[in-house]
Design a protein around this motif. Sequence first.
Motif, short mmCIF file in Angstrom:
data_model
loop_
_atom_site.label_atom_id
_atom_site.label_comp_id
_atom_site.label_asym_id
_atom_site.label_seq_id
_atom_site.Cartn_x
_atom_site.Cartn_y
_atom_site.Cartn_z
N GLU A 199 0.83 -1.21 0.00
CA GLU A 199 0.00 0.00 0.00
C GLU A 199 0.86 1.26 0.00
O GLU A 199 0.59 2.21 -0.77
N THR A 200 1.89 1.30 0.84
CA THR A 200 2.71 2.50 0.95
C THR A 200 3.52 2.75 -0.31
O THR A 200 3.68 3.90 -0.75
N LEU A 201 4.02 1.70 -0.95
CA LEU A 201 4.71 1.86 -2.24
C LEU A 201 3.76 2.40 -3.30
O LEU A 201 4.13 3.25 -4.12
N TRP A 202 2.54 1.90 -3.29
CA TRP A 202 1.53 2.37 -4.25
C TRP A 202 1.26 3.85 -4.04
O TRP A 202 1.24 4.62 -5.01
N LEU A 203 1.07 4.24 -2.80
CA LEU A 203 0.81 5.65 -2.51
C LEU A 203 2.02 6.53 -2.81
O LEU A 203 1.88 7.74 -3.03
N SER A 204 3.21 5.93 -2.80
CA SER A 204 4.44 6.68 -3.11
C SER A 204 4.72 6.69 -4.61
O SER A 204 5.77 7.17 -5.05
N ASP A 205 3.77 6.17 -5.38
CA ASP A 205 3.88 6.12 -6.84
C ASP A 205 5.04 5.25 -7.30
O ASP A 205 5.64 5.48 -8.35
N GLU B 247 5.84 -0.29 -9.76
CA GLU B 247 6.49 -1.55 -10.12
C GLU B 247 6.96 -2.31 -8.87
O GLU B 247 6.79 -3.52 -8.76
N GLU B 248 7.55 -1.57 -7.94
CA GLU B 248 7.99 -2.23 -6.70
C GLU B 248 6.78 -2.70 -5.90
O GLU B 248 6.81 -3.74 -5.26
N SER B 249 5.69 -1.93 -5.98
CA SER B 249 4.47 -2.33 -5.29
C SER B 249 3.93 -3.63 -5.88
O SER B 249 3.52 -4.54 -5.15
N ARG B 250 3.97 -3.75 -7.23
CA ARG B 250 3.51 -4.97 -7.89
C ARG B 250 4.36 -6.17 -7.47
O ARG B 250 3.85 -7.25 -7.16
N LYS B 251 5.68 -5.98 -7.45
CA LYS B 251 6.59 -7.05 -7.07
C LYS B 251 6.34 -7.50 -5.63
O LYS B 251 6.31 -8.70 -5.32
N THR B 252 6.13 -6.53 -4.73
CA THR B 252 5.87 -6.85 -3.33
C THR B 252 4.51 -7.54 -3.19
O THR B 252 4.35 -8.46 -2.36
N LEU C 35 3.49 -11.13 -1.46
CA LEU C 35 2.39 -11.30 -0.52
C LEU C 35 1.46 -12.41 -0.98
O LEU C 35 1.01 -13.24 -0.16
N ARG C 36 1.19 -12.48 -2.27
CA ARG C 36 0.27 -13.50 -2.78
C ARG C 36 0.79 -14.92 -2.52
O ARG C 36 0.00 -15.84 -2.29
N GLN C 37 2.10 -15.10 -2.53
CA GLN C 37 2.66 -16.43 -2.29
C GLN C 37 2.38 -16.91 -0.86
O GLN C 37 2.46 -18.10 -0.58
N LEU C 38 2.04 -15.96 0.03
CA LEU C 38 1.77 -16.28 1.43
C LEU C 38 0.30 -16.08 1.79
O LEU C 38 -0.06 -16.10 2.96
N SER C 39 -0.53 -15.90 0.80
CA SER C 39 -1.87 -15.35 1.04
C SER C 39 -2.98 -16.37 1.24
O SER C 39 -4.13 -15.99 1.44
N ALA C 40 -2.67 -17.65 1.21
CA ALA C 40 -3.72 -18.68 1.15
C ALA C 40 -4.76 -18.55 2.25
O ALA C 40 -5.94 -18.82 2.02
N GLN C 41 -4.36 -18.12 3.45
CA GLN C 41 -5.28 -18.19 4.58
C GLN C 41 -5.64 -16.82 5.16
O GLN C 41 -6.25 -16.75 6.23
N ALA D 244 -8.26 -5.28 2.99
CA ALA D 244 -9.35 -4.68 2.21
C ALA D 244 -8.86 -3.44 1.45
O ALA D 244 -9.35 -3.15 0.35
N ARG D 245 -7.91 -2.72 2.02
CA ARG D 245 -7.38 -1.52 1.34
C ARG D 245 -6.59 -1.85 0.08
O ARG D 245 -6.31 -0.96 -0.72
N LEU D 246 -6.25 -3.13 -0.08
CA LEU D 246 -5.50 -3.53 -1.27
C LEU D 246 -6.42 -3.90 -2.43
O LEU D 246 -5.93 -4.23 -3.52
N ASP D 247 -7.73 -3.86 -2.21
CA ASP D 247 -8.67 -4.31 -3.23
C ASP D 247 -8.51 -3.53 -4.53
O ASP D 247 -8.40 -4.11 -5.62
N GLN D 248 -8.45 -2.21 -4.46
CA GLN D 248 -8.33 -1.39 -5.67
C GLN D 248 -6.96 -1.59 -6.32
O GLN D 248 -6.83 -1.62 -7.54
N ILE D 249 -5.93 -1.75 -5.48
CA ILE D 249 -4.59 -1.98 -6.02
C ILE D 249 -4.55 -3.31 -6.76
O ILE D 249 -3.95 -3.42 -7.85
N ALA D 250 -5.20 -4.33 -6.21
CA ALA D 250 -5.25 -5.64 -6.86
C ALA D 250 -5.91 -5.54 -8.22
O ALA D 250 -5.44 -6.13 -9.21
N LYS D 251 -7.01 -4.81 -8.30
CA LYS D 251 -7.70 -4.63 -9.59
C LYS D 251 -6.79 -3.92 -10.59
O LYS D 251 -6.75 -4.26 -11.78
#
Length: 794
Positions: free
Chosen positions: A554-560, A563-568, A572-578, A587-594
């Motif tokens: 989120e903070t990388l995204w807000l800092s514009d 690309e680093e936000s996407r990589k991070t 996160l997704r690799q650890l996201s199963a549960q 929930a704040r990542l919903d728009q970033i995910a889209k």
Amino acid sequence: MLSPTIRFMPFLILLLAFGFFVTNIFGEETSVAKSNQTDSQEEQSGEVDKILEGHSFHGDVFNEGPRQQAYIMGGTGPVRFPVTTKDPLVQRFFDQGLGQLYGFWFLEAERSFRHAASLDTDCAMTYWGAAMANRKNAERAKGFIEEAIKRKDKASEREVMYINALDAYLKADSKEKEKRNDAFTKALEDILLKYPDDLEAKAILALHLWESKSSSTSYLATEALLEEIFEVEPMHSAHHFRIHLWDKRHPEMALSSAALCGQTSPSIAHMWHMPGHIYSGLHRYEDAVWQQEASARVDHAHMMRDRVMPDEIHNFAHNNEWLIRNLIHIGRVHDAIDLAKNMIELPRHPRYNTTTKKGSTNYGRQRLFQVLRTYELWDEMIALANTTYLEPTDNEDEQFKRLRYLGLAYFQTGDSKSGHAQIADLERRKQTLITQLTTKEEQTVQTESADDKAETKETGEDEAKKSDSKALDEIKAKIKKLDATIKVLKGHEEVANNNYQSGYELLKDADEVDAVYLAKVQWLAGDQEAALKAMRKNISSHKNEVHPLANLVETLWLSDKKEESRKTFEELRQLSAQIDLEVPVFARLDQIAKEFGYDSDWRIELRPADDVGERPDLNSLGPFRWHPSTAPSWVLADPEGNPRSSAEFEGQPHVVIFYLGIGCLHCAEQLQAFAPKAKEFEEAGLSMIAISTDSFQMLKQSIDNYNDQGLPIPLVSDESLNVFKAFRVYDDFENQPLHGTFLIDGNGLVRWQDIGYEPFMDATFLLKEAKRLLSQENSLERKAAHRSQPQTPK
């Protein structure tokens, strides 16, 4: 323990009893316990000191030990340690006890050894085993090993070597640890030199080398010793010792044992827990969670089967609080909250579970605050602060923490007025302490001045000065802690008022401020690069934890920094199963995910590791939550000979006191403590009844002895002791009843209990605890039926 009170007992029976127990401290006893209750016999003898009802006939050290017999439970490890006995059952109990000892289940180990000794009183090694189970309690261990020494002439040469080695260890000066440990090491090595195929000597030596490790201890030599064991018995309980050996140094060295430890001894909860150490050390939190849940389930099964309260079990609370920490790491937020609340709901007891002891209550509050703070669930924190979960407490440290978190929650929700009220509360507390400090300092000065004028000084004056100095230091420490807490809350207040720089300055050097939160405040203060650097550094020290990664995305995204936000985000997704997606942090990542082209459910399915061994179905190990056991039913006679029964209490919460007869002065004191509270219990919806060892004819005398108005607690007779035995308020080894106090709810479930050699005397505590437990609206029943499942990603 000999009583200071005097009662009558046949002198011959007394002599026979003591002569019997000198030679057999584990054997059965029937006549003494029964004779204690026979007034006609008492009247025929002179006055002699008598052992208090419920106390062991063998002395104080046996009061705290196991009082109920063991049973063959299975699943305690493939341990085979041949001992000199003609009874195959003795061998089975001995092997079970050694397996339990290897699993650090010391109480049950002693129970098994003691039961084996009761079956074969000449088996010296059963006493050796009981001593081994009490090595951290030197006095008890010495008492057991003395009994083993008495029977050395009936033991084999190998067994004598074991007995002599432990005897020398226990007698050695504990202050000379290195010398004592070296001597025990050499003694065990001597056994191996003479009996090189003795696996248990290797296992005990490996355990000793880990426990006594010093700078000269060779980890690799100990590892080699363990490998020799596993070459012969791949599923030996010594996998436990390998985990401990490498836990703090190179946890990867114990991965093979982590895959097998619980499976070697499935009935021992601690053996399931220990692999969690290795997986946590390697940041494999999903695997750690599995192990810790398995441990909790095995503990629950044992507690419910054998009628044990949760915090009576060694390591139970620690396992569950660590499980919550790992649930936080993988984002199972709702389960973390549920488990923390469940820990707080569990029965409390002055001896082992209060807000000041490291039991379920203390740990539950700690972890509940942690998960709510970590995942920014401020409204829920405020709501829970007005419930029994996070209620105010008399424990000052805990109350300081509560006000700190509550203030943070108010400031985060925009309620600055309520937030500032927490600061005001803390400042009032500080001013009270300052006044106390000033008064105490003035008294100290006056005392010292008077001492200077005195020609002689009273004995103990130095101790008094030390006590005064300690009291002053304690007050100063509390003031210092309050200052720090007030400073932190003022920092949060500044942040709430958008004064980010001043808020950051107040928070940056404070203890217990979440590093991710601090970096976000720094970012808001305008120092974005430094804030991002701090976040990245925090992730490197919190590997595979989803919370810091989500905040960095989120903070990388807000800092514009897209690309680093996407990589991070992909990390996160690799650890996201549960993870729980609806929690604010995610929930704040919903728009970033889209924006990155992910689905609304952007989690990736969990892929089980291939190096964890064959794991059983968790449900096969035990229930997910502890559930109160059903109280035994009973029908007994009252003083008039009329039948009374447990059926009368259907739908009615009640307290049951087990009363050891008219001659038990401690029991009389207990009834005198509870009787004046009878009306308060009744007003709280609680009935009371006492079950006595006396005949129903003798009950009248107990009532008459109370006072002119009679006893306000009904008494019923259990002269046969069948109900005592059904409630496990009975010493199976000495065949005598124990003291017991039980809280039973309207559904007939035992919600709280105390069983022991002395009666429970704190009626005020039990009344308060009963109100708390019964106000939970069957939450334990609900939790027991609930099997928490993480959300399944698409």
